[in-house]
Scaffold this motif. Structure first.
Motif, short mmCIF file in Angstrom:
data_model
loop_
_atom_site.label_atom_id
_atom_site.label_comp_id
_atom_site.label_asym_id
_atom_site.label_seq_id
_atom_site.Cartn_x
_atom_site.Cartn_y
_atom_site.Cartn_z
N ARG A 85 28.06 -10.39 -70.24
CA ARG A 85 26.89 -10.15 -69.40
C ARG A 85 27.34 -9.82 -67.98
NH1 ARG A 85 22.82 -14.99 -69.73
NH2 ARG A 85 24.67 -16.24 -70.18
N ILE A 86 26.55 -8.98 -67.31
CA ILE A 86 26.87 -8.56 -65.95
C ILE A 86 26.28 -9.54 -64.94
CG2 ILE A 86 26.61 -6.73 -64.24
CD1 ILE A 86 28.41 -6.02 -66.66
N LEU A 87 27.14 -10.05 -64.04
CA LEU A 87 26.71 -11.00 -63.02
C LEU A 87 26.73 -10.35 -61.64
CD1 LEU A 87 28.75 -14.25 -63.85
CD2 LEU A 87 26.44 -13.64 -64.61
N ASP A 88 25.85 -10.83 -60.77
CA ASP A 88 25.92 -10.45 -59.37
C ASP A 88 26.76 -11.47 -58.60
OD1 ASP A 88 24.24 -12.67 -59.13
OD2 ASP A 88 22.44 -11.47 -58.87
N THR A 89 26.85 -11.29 -57.28
CA THR A 89 27.66 -12.17 -56.44
C THR A 89 26.87 -12.54 -55.18
OG1 THR A 89 28.65 -10.43 -55.07
CG2 THR A 89 29.69 -10.88 -57.21
N ASP A 148 17.48 -12.80 -51.89
CA ASP A 148 16.50 -12.97 -52.96
C ASP A 148 16.06 -11.63 -53.52
OD1 ASP A 148 15.23 -12.43 -50.50
OD2 ASP A 148 13.39 -13.46 -51.09
N LEU A 149 15.89 -10.62 -52.65
CA LEU A 149 15.46 -9.30 -53.11
C LEU A 149 16.60 -8.59 -53.83
CD1 LEU A 149 13.31 -7.99 -50.13
CD2 LEU A 149 12.67 -9.49 -52.02
N ASP A 150 17.82 -8.71 -53.30
CA ASP A 150 18.97 -8.09 -53.96
C ASP A 150 19.15 -8.64 -55.37
OD1 ASP A 150 19.43 -6.61 -51.70
OD2 ASP A 150 21.31 -7.57 -51.15
N LYS A 151 19.03 -9.95 -55.50
CA LYS A 151 19.22 -10.56 -56.81
C LYS A 151 18.05 -10.27 -57.75
CE LYS A 151 22.61 -14.14 -55.75
NZ LYS A 151 23.48 -13.97 -56.90
N LYS A 152 16.86 -10.19 -57.21
CA LYS A 152 15.71 -9.80 -58.04
C LYS A 152 15.92 -8.39 -58.59
CE LYS A 152 10.68 -9.24 -57.94
NZ LYS A 152 9.44 -9.29 -57.11
N GLY A 211 20.78 -7.21 -65.24
CA GLY A 211 21.89 -8.10 -64.94
C GLY A 211 21.45 -9.55 -64.90
N THR A 212 22.42 -10.44 -64.72
CA THR A 212 22.18 -11.87 -64.67
C THR A 212 22.53 -12.40 -63.29
OG1 THR A 212 22.68 -12.11 -67.02
CG2 THR A 212 22.81 -14.10 -65.67
N ASN A 213 21.64 -13.17 -62.71
CA ASN A 213 21.92 -13.77 -61.41
C ASN A 213 22.91 -14.91 -61.55
OD1 ASN A 213 18.44 -13.41 -60.50
ND2 ASN A 213 20.12 -12.03 -60.04
N LEU A 235 27.48 -4.21 -56.91
CA LEU A 235 26.05 -4.07 -57.24
C LEU A 235 25.19 -4.19 -56.00
CD1 LEU A 235 25.70 -6.24 -60.48
CD2 LEU A 235 26.10 -3.77 -60.30
N THR A 236 25.64 -5.03 -55.06
CA THR A 236 24.81 -5.31 -53.87
C THR A 236 25.49 -5.01 -52.55
OG1 THR A 236 25.53 -7.63 -53.97
CG2 THR A 236 23.43 -7.08 -55.03
N HIS A 237 26.82 -5.05 -52.48
CA HIS A 237 27.43 -4.89 -51.17
C HIS A 237 27.61 -3.44 -50.73
CE1 HIS A 237 31.43 -3.60 -52.42
NE2 HIS A 237 31.67 -4.71 -53.09
N SER A 238 27.55 -2.50 -51.65
CA SER A 238 27.75 -1.09 -51.25
C SER A 238 26.89 -0.16 -52.10
CB SER A 238 29.22 -0.71 -51.39
OG SER A 238 29.70 -0.96 -52.70
N VAL A 239 25.67 -0.58 -52.35
CA VAL A 239 24.80 0.18 -53.24
C VAL A 239 24.28 1.45 -52.56
CG1 VAL A 239 22.70 -1.01 -52.53
CG2 VAL A 239 22.85 -0.01 -54.82
#
Length: 282
Positions: free
Chosen positions: A130-134, A143-147, A154-156, A265-269
């Motif tokens: 499964r794909i996880l965020d960081t 909260d918005l990035d993880k949503k 993906g999985t938080n 996924l979130t730091h350089s999207v």
């Protein structure tokens, strides 16, 4: 579709964001249309991808114009094609035009995250991983990035430093070893879940001996990951981490790890392109 009120973003948070953009007022809209002029608009996808952030966009518009009508044509997590209508809205020029940039900034970032996440999720569809965020998120937007990651399939992972004890190299060095670090965490917070970062098979063995439920395989080559999977043999969940890309994701998933975390996924999207097209209501 029925119109619903959003409760994701509180008014104070939206007001803080709007203050940055509006200041004392939207000069151009007031001069050319007048704040109370009735207008309608559509949101159009400019590329293929996954949509996210629609509830947040609606909340921004309705903060400026509580009577604004927002009709989403798709739901968060939906796959859209270039040229497809995402949403329709009608209300005052103040609400529709003055709120446009903030609403688009939020939805475009969230849709970009969801789209990138889905690429990775689709790439490993034939594997158990499964794909996880960081925690590599924009301050104030976690909260918005993880949503958005969740909308992309993906999985938080942990939301902060409080909901999972992740023991990394600096903690290990300060505590005097993996066993000592794990013991220290269990003595301080006996109910919290623990994950240990490892960079070698020897460290994997030490984490196993400490009976932690999750082990991170940090920047390991696929061959070493496969050996780690064999050694662990289901006694702990394994997370692969470090420099994961579309080029390497399948080889990593094929090792048999349970999770693959991806900071990109979130730091350089890259923001997903959405256009707002407006027309006055006669």
């Amino acid at each position: 579709m029925q119109q619903e009120r959003d409760t994701t973003l509180d008014s104070a948070r939206i007001d803080q964001w709007l203050a940055e953009d509006l200041g004392p007022g939207d000069v151009t809209t007031r001069a050319t249309l007048g704040a109370d002029r009735a207008v309608q608009a559509s949101w159009i996808a400019k590329a293929d991808g996954i949509v996210a952030g629609l509830a947040e966009a609606r909340a921004v518009f309705q903060r400026l114009d509580p009577q604004l009508i927002w009709q989403a044509e798709v739901a968060d997590g939906a796959r859209v094609r270039a040229g497809q209508t995402i949403a329709r809205l009608s209300g005052t020029a103040h609400g529709v035009l003055s709120g446009e940039r903030l609403a688009l900034n939020i939805a475009q970032r969230m849709s970009g995250i969801a789209t990138e996440t889905r690429r990775y999720v689709d790439a490993v569809a034939g594997y158990a991983a499964r794909i996880l965020d960081t925690r590599k998120t924009v301050p104030g937007l976690r909260d918005l990035d993880k949503k958005a990651v969740a909308a992309g399939g993906g999985t938080n992972h942990r939301f902060g430093l409080y909901d999972l004890a992740m023991i990394k190299d600096n903690h290990v060095a300060a505590a005097g070893g993996i066993a000592a670090a794990v013991a220290a965490v269990r003595g301080y917070a006996p109910d919290i879940a623990i994950e240990v970062e490892t960079t070698s098979l020897a460290e994997v063995d030490q984490a196993l001996a400490a009976e932690v439920p999750m082990i991170m395989l940090d920047n390991m080559a696929p061959a070493m990951m496969r050996e780690a999977v064999a050694r662990v043999a289901g006694r702990a969940r394994l997370e692969a981490s470090g420099n994961v890309s579309q080029a390497s994701i399948v080889a990593i998933a094929a090792t048999g790890v349970d999770f693959i975390s991806i900071g990109a996924l979130t730091h350089s999207v890259m923001a997903f392109d959405i256009s707002q097209r407006i027309a006055p209501i006669d």
